[in-house]
Scaffold this motif. Structure first.
Motif, PDB file in Angstrom:
ATOM      1  N   VAL A   1       0.808  -1.224   0.000  1.00  0.00           N
ATOM      2  CA  VAL A   1       0.000   0.000   0.000  1.00  0.00           C
ATOM      3  C   VAL A   1       0.840   1.272   0.000  1.00  0.00           C
ATOM      4  CG1 VAL A   1      -1.952  -1.127   1.132  1.00  0.00           C
ATOM      5  CG2 VAL A   1      -0.208  -0.006   2.528  1.00  0.00           C
ATOM      6  N   HIS A   2       2.133   1.175   0.292  1.00  0.00           N
ATOM      7  CA  HIS A   2       2.969   2.381   0.359  1.00  0.00           C
ATOM      8  C   HIS A   2       4.413   1.998   0.023  1.00  0.00           C
ATOM      9  CE1 HIS A   2       3.228   6.557   2.381  1.00  0.00           C
ATOM     10  NE2 HIS A   2       4.363   6.362   1.711  1.00  0.00           N
TER      11      HIS A   2
ATOM     12  N   VAL B   1      10.310   8.555   5.323  1.00  0.00           N
ATOM     13  CA  VAL B   1       9.959   7.472   6.246  1.00  0.00           C
ATOM     14  C   VAL B   1       8.820   7.909   7.159  1.00  0.00           C
ATOM     15  CG1 VAL B   1      10.781   6.048   8.166  1.00  0.00           C
ATOM     16  CG2 VAL B   1      12.255   6.436   6.181  1.00  0.00           C
ATOM     17  N   ALA B   2       8.872   9.151   7.617  1.00  0.00           N
ATOM     18  CA  ALA B   2       7.824   9.648   8.507  1.00  0.00           C
ATOM     19  C   ALA B   2       6.458   9.605   7.835  1.00  0.00           C
ATOM     20  CB  ALA B   2       8.157  11.079   8.949  1.00  0.00           C
ATOM     21  N   GLU B   3       6.414   9.942   6.551  1.00  0.00           N
ATOM     22  CA  GLU B   3       5.139   9.911   5.833  1.00  0.00           C
ATOM     23  C   GLU B   3       4.613   8.482   5.727  1.00  0.00           C
ATOM     24  OE1 GLU B   3       3.284  11.276   1.490  1.00  0.00           O
ATOM     25  OE2 GLU B   3       5.202  12.126   2.188  1.00  0.00           O
ATOM     26  N   LEU B   4       5.511   7.534   5.451  1.00  0.00           N
ATOM     27  CA  LEU B   4       5.079   6.135   5.379  1.00  0.00           C
ATOM     28  C   LEU B   4       4.555   5.666   6.731  1.00  0.00           C
ATOM     29  CD1 LEU B   4       6.650   3.134   3.616  1.00  0.00           C
ATOM     30  CD2 LEU B   4       6.361   3.002   6.078  1.00  0.00           C
ATOM     31  N   LEU B   5       5.266   6.003   7.802  1.00  0.00           N
ATOM     32  CA  LEU B   5       4.854   5.534   9.127  1.00  0.00           C
ATOM     33  C   LEU B   5       3.562   6.193   9.590  1.00  0.00           C
ATOM     34  CD1 LEU B   5       8.293   5.300  10.973  1.00  0.00           C
ATOM     35  CD2 LEU B   5       6.983   3.492   9.861  1.00  0.00           C
ATOM     36  N   ALA B   6       3.245   7.357   9.050  1.00  0.00           N
ATOM     37  CA  ALA B   6       2.005   8.040   9.410  1.00  0.00           C
ATOM     38  C   ALA B   6       0.812   7.529   8.612  1.00  0.00           C
ATOM     39  CB  ALA B   6       2.163   9.546   9.195  1.00  0.00           C
TER      40      ALA B   6
ATOM     41  N   ARG C   1      -2.889   2.995   6.632  1.00  0.00           N
ATOM     42  CA  ARG C   1      -3.108   1.745   5.900  1.00  0.00           C
ATOM     43  C   ARG C   1      -1.934   0.792   6.036  1.00  0.00           C
ATOM     44  NH1 ARG C   1      -3.604   3.227   0.027  1.00  0.00           N
ATOM     45  NH2 ARG C   1      -1.738   4.376   0.660  1.00  0.00           N
ATOM     46  N   VAL C   2      -0.771   1.290   6.478  1.00  0.00           N
ATOM     47  CA  VAL C   2       0.428   0.460   6.609  1.00  0.00           C
ATOM     48  C   VAL C   2       0.383  -0.286   7.935  1.00  0.00           C
ATOM     49  CG1 VAL C   2       2.942   0.444   6.776  1.00  0.00           C
ATOM     50  CG2 VAL C   2       1.811   1.982   5.151  1.00  0.00           C
ATOM     51  N   ASP C   3       0.173  -1.588   7.863  1.00  0.00           N
ATOM     52  CA  ASP C   3       0.152  -2.432   9.059  1.00  0.00           C
ATOM     53  C   ASP C   3       1.530  -2.993   9.374  1.00  0.00           C
ATOM     54  OD1 ASP C   3      -2.783  -2.433   9.466  1.00  0.00           O
ATOM     55  OD2 ASP C   3      -2.800  -3.512   7.550  1.00  0.00           O
TER      56      ASP C   3
END
Length: 348
Positions: free
Chosen positions: A33-34, A58-63, A66-68
């Motif tokens: 999803v990311h 990385v911060a955007e991905l962790l925020a 949808r990223v489990d």
């Protein structure tokens, strides 16, 4: 169970040619999803293949809610910092590509944060998840305690051949700088890179049958790229490690262990080839047992294990302590082989 969203930190060849094709075959459990990469063109191109979101942060991905689960596939020096950030962000499970970290201290920090937060971390040592290897473990009796000789052989063509067959790569990273093999430091650095980049695939298996390395007896670099290392443990056990990237198409990826009356032989498929598990043979005084190939290889098996961990329906196959000790073993071996090479200056 609901489909888990996967986020990738780093969209290089391993992500593109290994992980994404495997996840495509596990879409009932996991979905990309990311995709994050410092190169925006690579992030966007790779994300577009799966309909995922792209970013360079990385911060955007962790925020991203949808990223489990997160796969840390960035350069080695970033693994510890990024894995810790993933855990602290409250993700359900983390996959860190090999090596776990670049120092034992960093690995211990990740393990501590993981245990403290209750977020499982898996290291991408895919052969330890291979179904044939795990099946053989139920039948090799006391071989890990009684093995006298271990051999690991990794003979492969250049990765680019597999990558071209697996996918159309975007944003191929530049090759590493050519090592100065006329200097001891150059030879040591190259050997260390080969141990921590190639040999490390099988080192958790080697450690299971040779828990402690006392000394490296011989180490040479192979042309055009590779190593041959022999070593022994404090109890007289010996091991032979060969890794070679040559021009031949025919690959060999084997692991063997011999005791007084029991032996193990594993024949793995190359990393980029989705051809099922290894084939394993265990010979004991009672007879010979064969296992595999099973439908899933080690990569698919570790992703399924990660999904089960994220859903809380299984326990980790490897404890945080195991992951730290695997890295410490690899670093010690790289150090001993590098020291031997810097003294002897050997190259085949």
């Amino acid at each position: 169970m609901s489909v888990l969203g996967v986020g990738f930190i780093g969209a290089g060849p391993v992500t593109q040619a290994i992980h994404l094709p495997h996840l495509a075959g596990l879409s009932d459990r996991l979905r990309t999803v990311h995709v994050m990469d410092v190169d925006p063109g690579t992030a966007e191109a790779v994300a577009a293949r799966t309909g995922a979101r792209a970013s360079t942060s990385v911060a955007e991905l962790l925020a991203d809610p949808r990223v489990d689960v997160v796969a840390v596939c960035s350069p080695h020096s970033f693994h510890a910092e990024q894995a810790e950030a993933c855990v602290r962000a409250g993700k359900k499970a983390i996959l860190v590509e090999k090596p776990f970290a670049t120092t034992v201290g960093d690995a211990e920090r990740i393990a501590h944060v993981s245990a403290e937060a209750g977020v499982p971390v898996v290291v991408g040592a895919m052969h330890t998840y291979d179904p044939a290897y795990l099946a053989a473990a139920h039948h090799w009796n006391d071989l890990p305690a009684t093995a006298r000789h271990i051999r690991s052989v990794i003979q492969l063509p250049p990765n680019s051949r597999y990558e071209t067959l697996a996918t159309q790569l975007h944003g191929t990273p530049p090759p590493p700088p050519t090592a100065d093999l006329t200097s001891p430091d150059g030879r040591t650095a190259l050997m260390s890179g080969l141990i921590l980049g190639l040999a490390i695939h099988n080192l958790p298996l080697v450690r299971r049958f040779l828990p402690e390395v006392e000394a490296v007896d011989h180490a040479i670099l192979l042309d055009p790229a590779g190593y041959s290392v022999t070593l022994h443990g404090p109890d007289g056990r010996t091991a032979e490690l060969v890794g070679h990237i040559g021009h031949s198409w025919r690959p060999e990826w084997t692991f063997e262990a011999w005791g007084a009356d029991t032996s193990l032989h594993l024949d793995f498929t190359p990393s980029y080839v989705r051809a099922g598990s290894a084939e394993a043979t265990v010979r004991t005084p009672e007879g010979t047992r064969s296992f595999g190939p099973f439908p899933h290889n080690g990569y698919a098996a570790e992703w399924l294990h990660l999904a089960d961990l994220a859903n809380g329906v299984t326990d980790p196959l490897h404890s945080p302590k195991d992951l730290v000790e695997d890295l410490a073993y690899a670093i010690r071996l790289a150090d001993l082989a590098g020291r031997f090479l810097s003294r002897e200056g050997a190259r085949a």
